[in-house]
Design an enzyme around this catalytic site. Structure first.
Site, PDB file in Angstrom:
ATOM      1  N   ASP A  82      -4.673   0.270  -1.507  1.00 27.57           N
ATOM      2  CA  ASP A  82      -3.345   0.698  -1.498  1.00 27.57           C
ATOM      3  C   ASP A  82      -2.848  -0.362   0.205  1.00 27.57           C
ATOM      4  O   ASP A  82      -3.847   0.264   1.104  1.00 27.57           O
ATOM      5  CB  ASP A  82      -2.547   1.811  -1.061  1.00 27.57           C
ATOM      6  CG  ASP A  82      -0.956   2.280  -0.856  1.00 27.57           C
ATOM      7  OD1 ASP A  82      -0.444   1.366  -1.150  1.00 27.57           O
ATOM      8  OD2 ASP A  82      -0.774   3.251  -0.280  1.00 27.57           O
ATOM      9  N   ASP A 104      -0.974  -6.258   1.934  1.00 24.45           N
ATOM     10  CA  ASP A 104       0.646  -5.807   3.047  1.00 24.45           C
ATOM     11  C   ASP A 104       0.184  -7.131   3.610  1.00 24.45           C
ATOM     12  O   ASP A 104       0.138  -6.220   4.976  1.00 24.45           O
ATOM     13  CB  ASP A 104       0.807  -4.292   2.799  1.00 24.45           C
ATOM     14  CG  ASP A 104       1.477  -4.078   3.722  1.00 24.45           C
ATOM     15  OD1 ASP A 104       2.555  -5.362   3.877  1.00 24.45           O
ATOM     16  OD2 ASP A 104       2.137  -2.758   4.049  1.00 24.45           O
ATOM     17  N   HIS A 204       7.563   2.286  -2.689  1.00 22.78           N
ATOM     18  CA  HIS A 204       6.920   3.237  -1.716  1.00 22.78           C
ATOM     19  C   HIS A 204       7.665   4.488  -1.560  1.00 22.78           C
ATOM     20  O   HIS A 204       8.956   4.254  -1.650  1.00 22.78           O
ATOM     21  CB  HIS A 204       5.967   2.008  -0.448  1.00 22.78           C
ATOM     22  CG  HIS A 204       5.032   1.250  -0.974  1.00 22.78           C
ATOM     23  ND1 HIS A 204       3.767   1.335  -1.081  1.00 22.78           N
ATOM     24  CD2 HIS A 204       4.634   0.249  -2.056  1.00 22.78           C
ATOM     25  CE1 HIS A 204       2.844  -0.014  -0.579  1.00 22.78           C
ATOM     26  NE2 HIS A 204       4.182  -0.365  -2.397  1.00 22.78           N
TER      27      HIS A 204
HETATM   28  P1  13P Z   1       5.089   8.780   0.124  1.00 20.89           P
HETATM   29  O1  13P Z   1       4.039   9.947   1.690  1.00 20.89           O
HETATM   30  O2  13P Z   1       7.098   9.211   0.579  1.00 20.89           O
HETATM   31  O3  13P Z   1       4.934   9.218  -1.183  1.00 20.89           O
HETATM   32  O4  13P Z   1       4.572   6.794   0.320  1.00 20.89           O
HETATM   33  C1  13P Z   1       3.480   7.193  -0.174  1.00 20.89           C
HETATM   34  C2  13P Z   1       3.567   5.725  -1.013  1.00 20.89           C
HETATM   35  O5  13P Z   1       4.053   4.884  -0.563  1.00 20.89           O
HETATM   36  C3  13P Z   1       2.277   4.813  -0.116  1.00 20.89           C
HETATM   37  O6  13P Z   1       1.684   3.527  -0.232  1.00 20.89           O
END
Ligand code: 13P
Length: 278
Positions: A82, A104, A204
């Site tokens: 991520d 990203d 996200h």
């Molecule tokens: P939240 O913490 O708002 O669930 O977002 C998580 C996210 O988008 C991780 O990339």
């Protein structure tokens, strides 16, 4: 079952008209909570970790932990990087055999974002799914917030997705990382983004969005929705409640297993919100 490629999760979900949750892990309790819920609900899923969260363990450790817990399961799960903010992070996750990658570079100008993301594409090859981001999602992911947030420009979507060759595109359409009380999807903008390209979309900031909005995303080309804060909060709250109930509590295993159950409940609820037809 062994970890599958992100391609497989996308294909399974698309074929069944489902949206995959993408749940951030940090540790064994979170990993167990996610996998318990996924196995119960039977929806293909991404388990993911951001570079900020591998500080506790490392990419190889996260891979081993997730792969080991998945050994007895039957639902396809991909292990995803991520918010890979650098090509070094992409390289480290690929070296640890992650099966899906996010690059990203969304805070860079468009040309640089395109070039960096295209390099990540070449690094991933055909077998590893690649997510890129266009428009910069605001709010805090862990303690990291972008210097500026911007919405996705539908006019840039088609050329960007084609030039990068990404398999998924994270978009900024009103969604915000973390608990932002006023975060709302702008469905008009999302519709224009979707109309611009057939690339599967990623939202996200799943923790802060209302249930009614989450349940509509499948109709707008969204294939993956990230959820992190909800899981972290469930674990911290569970430990906090255990301590408040008994400051002399010393059964770490009982408290940890209660946290696993709390996380699992949150994950199951989010998967069902994303897929009201289940
Ligand atoms: P939240 O913490 O708002 O669930 O977002 C998580 C996210 O988008 C991780 O990339």
């Amino acid at each position: 079952m062994p970890l599958v490629s992100g391609h497989d999760v996308i294909q399974h979900c698309t074929a069944r008209g489902l949206v995959a949750g993408a749940f951030n892990t940090t540790n064994i309790e979170t990993t167990m909570g996610i996998i318990d819920a996924v196995e119960k609900v039977g929806v293909p899923t991404f388990i993911q970790v951001a570079p900020t969260n591998v500080k506790l363990s490392g990419y190889e450790y996260v891979y081993d932990m997730v792969a080991r817990r998945l050994a007895d399961t039957t639902v396809p799960v991909a292990l995803h990087l991520d918010h890979g903010k650098s090509l070094a992070a992409v390289e480290a996750a690929l070296a640890a055999d992650f099966t899906s990658i996010m690059i990203d570079a969304s805070e860079e100008p468009l040309a640089e974002n395109t070039a960096i993301s295209a390099t990540a594409r070449r690094m991933c090859g055909a077998s590893i799914a690649l997510e890129a981001e266009l428009g910069s999602i605001g709010g805090k992911e862990d303690d990291v917030a972008p210097e500026f947030a911007s919405t996705t420009d539908p006019a840039q979507v088609s050329d960007f997705a084609a030039a990068v060759g990404c398999d998924m595109l994270a978009v900024s359409v009103g969604n915000v990382h973390g608990y932002a009380p006023n975060a709302r999807i702008d469905f008009d903008l999302l519709e224009r983004v979707r109309a611009a390209s057939s690339v599967p979309l990623v939202i996200h900031g799943g923790s802060g969005l209302p249930e009614e909005q989450l349940g509509r995303l499948a109709d707008f080309g969204v294939v993956k929705v990230n959820v992190a804060s909800d899981l972290r909060n469930a674990m911290i709250r569970s430990f906090g409640e255990a301590y408040a109930a008994n400051p002399n509590e010393n059964s770490l295993i009982r408290v940890s297993l209660d946290a696993v159950a709390a996380i699992s409940e949150v994950v199951e609820r989010r998967i069902r919100m994303l897929n009201p037809s289940l």
